[in-house]
Enzyme design. Structure first.
Site, PDB file in Angstrom:
ATOM      1  N   TRP A 386       0.820  -1.219   0.000  1.00 24.83           N
ATOM      2  CA  TRP A 386       0.000   0.000   0.000  1.00 24.83           C
ATOM      3  C   TRP A 386       0.851   1.265   0.000  1.00 24.83           C
ATOM      4  CZ3 TRP A 386      -4.450  -0.468  -1.949  1.00 24.83           C
ATOM      5  CH2 TRP A 386      -5.192  -1.612  -1.762  1.00 24.83           C
ATOM      6  N   TRP A 389       2.251   1.019  -4.302  1.00 25.26           N
ATOM      7  CA  TRP A 389       1.617   0.714  -5.599  1.00 25.26           C
ATOM      8  C   TRP A 389       0.939   1.941  -6.216  1.00 25.26           C
ATOM      9  CZ3 TRP A 389      -2.290  -0.427  -9.054  1.00 25.26           C
ATOM     10  CH2 TRP A 389      -3.588  -0.200  -8.642  1.00 25.26           C
ATOM     11  N   TYR A 402      -3.056  11.193   7.259  1.00 24.42           N
ATOM     12  CA  TYR A 402      -2.365  10.362   8.247  1.00 24.42           C
ATOM     13  C   TYR A 402      -1.512  11.204   9.208  1.00 24.42           C
ATOM     14  CZ  TYR A 402       0.523   6.422   9.887  1.00 24.42           C
ATOM     15  OH  TYR A 402       1.174   5.493  10.652  1.00 24.42           O
ATOM     16  N   HIS A 427     -13.588   3.415  -2.356  1.00 26.80           N
ATOM     17  CA  HIS A 427     -13.672   2.230  -3.225  1.00 26.80           C
ATOM     18  C   HIS A 427     -15.134   1.817  -3.400  1.00 26.80           C
ATOM     19  CE1 HIS A 427      -9.303   1.797  -2.785  1.00 26.80           C
ATOM     20  NE2 HIS A 427      -9.383   0.997  -3.831  1.00 26.80           N
TER      21      HIS A 427
HETATM   22  C1  LIG Z   1      -1.989   4.426   6.084  1.00 26.66           C
HETATM   23  C2  LIG Z   1      -0.738   4.775   5.350  1.00 26.66           C
HETATM   24  C3  LIG Z   1      -0.750   6.221   4.934  1.00 26.66           C
HETATM   25  C4  LIG Z   1       0.425   4.494   6.293  1.00 26.66           C
HETATM   26  O1  LIG Z   1       1.625   4.771   5.629  1.00 26.66           O
HETATM   27  P1  LIG Z   1       3.023   4.258   6.224  1.00 26.66           P
HETATM   28  O2  LIG Z   1       4.069   4.674   5.271  1.00 26.66           O
HETATM   29  O3  LIG Z   1       2.895   2.802   6.537  1.00 26.66           O
HETATM   30  O4  LIG Z   1       3.108   5.057   7.570  1.00 26.66           O
HETATM   31  P2  LIG Z   1       4.326   5.120   8.631  1.00 26.66           P
HETATM   32  O5  LIG Z   1       3.753   4.881   9.970  1.00 26.66           O
HETATM   33  O6  LIG Z   1       5.434   4.234   8.162  1.00 26.66           O
HETATM   34  O7  LIG Z   1       4.797   6.646   8.597  1.00 26.66           O
HETATM   35  C5  LIG Z   1       4.833   7.389   7.451  1.00 26.66           C
HETATM   36  C6  LIG Z   1       5.367   8.767   7.763  1.00 26.66           C
HETATM   37  O8  LIG Z   1       4.764   9.296   8.933  1.00 26.66           O
HETATM   38  C7  LIG Z   1       5.784   9.691   9.846  1.00 26.66           C
HETATM   39  N1  LIG Z   1       5.341   9.429  11.213  1.00 26.66           N
HETATM   40  C8  LIG Z   1       5.206   8.238  11.812  1.00 26.66           C
HETATM   41  N2  LIG Z   1       4.773   8.415  13.081  1.00 26.66           N
HETATM   42  C9  LIG Z   1       4.661   9.768  13.264  1.00 26.66           C
HETATM   43  C10 LIG Z   1       4.251  10.588  14.349  1.00 26.66           C
HETATM   44  N3  LIG Z   1       3.887  10.063  15.517  1.00 26.66           N
HETATM   45  N4  LIG Z   1       4.227  11.924  14.155  1.00 26.66           N
HETATM   46  C11 LIG Z   1       4.598  12.477  12.982  1.00 26.66           C
HETATM   47  N5  LIG Z   1       4.997  11.753  11.920  1.00 26.66           N
HETATM   48  C12 LIG Z   1       5.021  10.416  12.063  1.00 26.66           C
HETATM   49  C13 LIG Z   1       6.967   8.848   9.489  1.00 26.66           C
HETATM   50  O9  LIG Z   1       8.162   9.474   9.881  1.00 26.66           O
HETATM   51  C14 LIG Z   1       6.873   8.778   8.008  1.00 26.66           C
HETATM   52  O10 LIG Z   1       7.364   9.978   7.457  1.00 26.66           O
HETATM   53  P3  LIG Z   1       8.083  10.023   6.014  1.00 26.66           P
HETATM   54  O11 LIG Z   1       7.021   9.601   5.010  1.00 26.66           O
HETATM   55  O12 LIG Z   1       8.478  11.423   5.850  1.00 26.66           O
HETATM   56  O13 LIG Z   1       9.199   9.053   6.081  1.00 26.66           O
HETATM   57  C15 LIG Z   1      -0.528   3.869   4.077  1.00 26.66           C
HETATM   58  O14 LIG Z   1      -0.606   2.536   4.422  1.00 26.66           O
HETATM   59  C16 LIG Z   1      -1.551   4.155   2.999  1.00 26.66           C
HETATM   60  O15 LIG Z   1      -1.333   5.030   2.187  1.00 26.66           O
HETATM   61  N6  LIG Z   1      -2.664   3.403   3.000  1.00 26.66           N
HETATM   62  C17 LIG Z   1      -3.791   3.632   2.118  1.00 26.66           C
HETATM   63  C18 LIG Z   1      -3.434   3.393   0.718  1.00 26.66           C
HETATM   64  C19 LIG Z   1      -4.629   3.361  -0.148  1.00 26.66           C
HETATM   65  O16 LIG Z   1      -5.742   3.280   0.262  1.00 26.66           O
HETATM   66  N7  LIG Z   1      -4.400   3.408  -1.414  1.00 26.66           N
HETATM   67  C20 LIG Z   1      -5.459   3.345  -2.373  1.00 26.66           C
HETATM   68  C21 LIG Z   1      -4.904   2.913  -3.624  1.00 26.66           C
HETATM   69  S1  LIG Z   1      -6.142   2.490  -4.759  1.00 26.66           S
END
Ligand SMILES: CC(C)(COP(=O)(O)OP(=O)(O)OC[C@H]1O[C@@H](n2cnc3c(N)ncnc32)[C@H](O)[C@@H]1OP(=O)(O)O)[C@@H](O)C(=O)NCCC(=O)NCCS
Length: 503
Positions: A386, A389, A402, A427
């Site tokens: 996720w 892609w 997020y 979706h």
């Molecule tokens: C939910 C989602 C956003 C999580 O993303 P992730 O990359 O796993 O999230 P992470 O916890 O690893 O953290 C991502 C970022 O948040 C930051 N972060 C994490 N915890 C934090 C906190 N407590 N405070 C501030 N920032 C924080 C991280 O440093 C990281 O930053 P960076 O991107 O600059 O490196 C992701 O899974 C997603 O996009 N899901 C939905 C996708 C979707 O529905 N797609 C549809 C396609 S059809």
């Protein structure tokens, strides 16, 4: 692993035996040498026996060397054993490709023999239009300009200070809610709009919703930054602006200079959901690159349509009866039959949309950031999939949903669940509304990603994790497709004699 245990001791015994025999030769040599040394004193007879002894020792040494050269065994593992360090499976990968091509060629022939040629490009038009004189989906897309202009007008008023932040927020809430509700109402109420036309216009409105949300956030951040700067400037009026900053500002647009029609429509057309005042731009349009992407787009569109008509539609039609009769074994067989073409079409769609189309638009607009996807095919966890892609959606989720949730003190799990909930909503919105039925299969499919992500991360690693991601894609999608098609058939086409005849 077992072969290691089995053949280890035999080799060790043989080695020990060789070492012992070599030792005894040395002992013999030493003994012989000492004996000869003592005999040296006792004249020519003794000298003769010494040279004889040395000759024997030389012979046995040569024999030993020859034996070493003749030995054809050494301590080693079989190549397919996991303990061996062998890693080159390129030939096996090629074999997989050859097998895949052969088995699909067989399926292709079987399909042709059974159904004949079903590909009909003219029929595609009927998927978008019921009546050639009425274009409701296109009209809906044209109307969307009103919402774009409302957003721009609101931002200009906010920048001038004519609207307070509260009024601006209220207008935005109203505008964004209408963006989602208005096309939904039209698609549900207007019988002349087809499911494909409805899905297309709802897709455009959803993209617009995400873009205008980002536009609102970024302009608000700019106002906040300008106000914070103004406050710090009023505190220290003597503070000069740095020359380097002012020189870079000349080539860059700064707030509120970005609030123009041109800037707004550039963002609306650009292949991104996240607004920026200054997007990275490429130097020029590469005509070769542009034409290659255009060629791919046209070719792959034909391929997608052809595969759907020739392969997917007959399988789906033949799945209706087992689904209605709840014949589980035949249902499973049809599901597996659908899984291959469905997955192939999904892969082609991925390349068509995220590589050919997005790069085509980006090249045309000289939009510099081409990271529309990353290596999701190597995903060993669902989370990685996720994250990689669909980069435009993932970036939007991180930046506007997020991270703001995390900053407000929400936990990581809660924030992730909220993102997946919103994604599941969209979706479902994009599938249920055009089909005019609410079944929540897409919603549940998206929400199921959370426990699945936990399970894969907890219990599967490396190649097993990667296989689990592929399996969830290959099997998960056709389950949802079959569910929707079945329900659509039951609610809309059961009385249609043409389809009933096919069953
Ligand atoms: C939910 C989602 C956003 C999580 O993303 P992730 O990359 O796993 O999230 P992470 O916890 O690893 O953290 C991502 C970022 O948040 C930051 N972060 C994490 N915890 C934090 C906190 N407590 N405070 C501030 N920032 C924080 C991280 O440093 C990281 O930053 P960076 O991107 O600059 O490196 C992701 O899974 C997603 O996009 N899901 C939905 C996708 C979707 O529905 N797609 C549809 C396609 S059809």
């Amino acid at each position: 692993m077992t072969d290691k245990d089995g053949f280890g001791p035999i080799t060790r015994n043989r080695r020990r035996a060789t070492i012992t025999s070599a030792k005894s030769e040395t002992v013999k040599l030493r003994n012989g040498a000492t004996a000869a040394a003592s005999d040296l004193k006792s004249g020519p007879k003794a000298r003769e026996s010494l040279s004889k002894n040395l000759q024997i020792n030389e012979d046995s040494k040569q024999k030993c060397d020859r034996y070493d050269k003749m030995s054809c065994h050494k301590l080693q593992e079989s190549m397919l054993s996991s303990a061996s360090s062998f890693k080159n499976y390129r030939g096996i990968l090629n074999w997989c490709v050859v097998m895949l091509v052969l088995s699909n060629a067989r399926l292709f022939l079987e399909n042709l023999l059974r159904y004949g040629i079903l590909v009909d490009p003219i029929q595609v038009v009927s998927l978008f239009l019921k009546d050639p004189y009425s274009w409701p989906a296109a009209c809906l897309v044209i109307v969307s300009n009103v919402f774009i202009l409302v957003a721009l007008y609101t931002e200009r008023k906010l920048a001038m200070g004519s609207f307070s932040e509260k009024v601006g927020l209220l207008i935005y809430i109203f505008n964004l809610t209408i963006i989602l509700c208005f096309p939904m109402a039209v698609v549900l109420k207007l019988p002349s709009i087809t499911p494909v036309g409805g899905a297309f216009s709802l897709g455009v409105y959803t993209i617009l919703f995400l873009k205008l949300y980002s536009y609102k956030d970024v302009n608000r951040w700019c106002r906040e930054r300008t106000q914070a700067k103004a406050r710090s400037l009023s505190r220290s009026l003597s503070c000069p602006s740095s020359p380097s900053a002012s020189s870079t500002m000349q080539s860059h647009v700064s707030y509120p200079g970005n609030l123009s029609l041109r800037d707004m429509y550039f963002f609306v057309c650009a292949p991104t959901l996240c607004y920026e005042l200054n997007f990275p731009r490429s130097e020029s349009i590469r005509m070769g690159f542009l034409l290659r992407r255009l060629f791919e787009m046209l070719l792959l569109t034909q391929l997608l349509v052809g595969l759907t008509q020739q392969w997917i539609v007959p399988v789906i039609r033949s799945s209706m009866k087992p689904l209605q009769e709840m014949d589980y074994s035949r249902m499973t067989e049809r599901l597996l039959r659908l899984a291959v073409p469905n997955h192939l079409i999904w892969l082609i769609f991925f390349y068509w949309f995220f590589h050919s189309s997005m790069n085509f638009v980006a090249e045309l607009l000289r939009f510099g950031d081409r990271e529309f996807y990353r290596d999701w095919w190597n995903s060993e966890t669902i989370t990685y999939f996720w994250q990689n892609w669909n980069i435009p959606v993932h970036k939007w989720c991180l930046r506007h949903f997020y991270k703001p949730l995390l900053r407000r003190g929400a936990g990581k799990l809660l924030s992730q669940s909220a993102v997946f909930f919103a994604s599941a909503f969209f979706h479902e919105y994009l599938v249920s509304v055009p089909l005019r039925m609410f079944r929540l299969w897409a919603f549940m499919g998206m929400m199921a990603q959370l426990p699945l992500a936990w399970f894969v991360a907890r219990f599967l690693r490396g190649n097993y994790g990667n296989a689990a991601v592929w399996l969830s894609l290959i099997i998960g999608q056709p389950i949802a497709v079959l569910m929707y098609v079945h329900d659509y058939y039951v609610t809309h086409c059961q009385d249609d004699p043409a389809i009933a005849e096919d069953l």
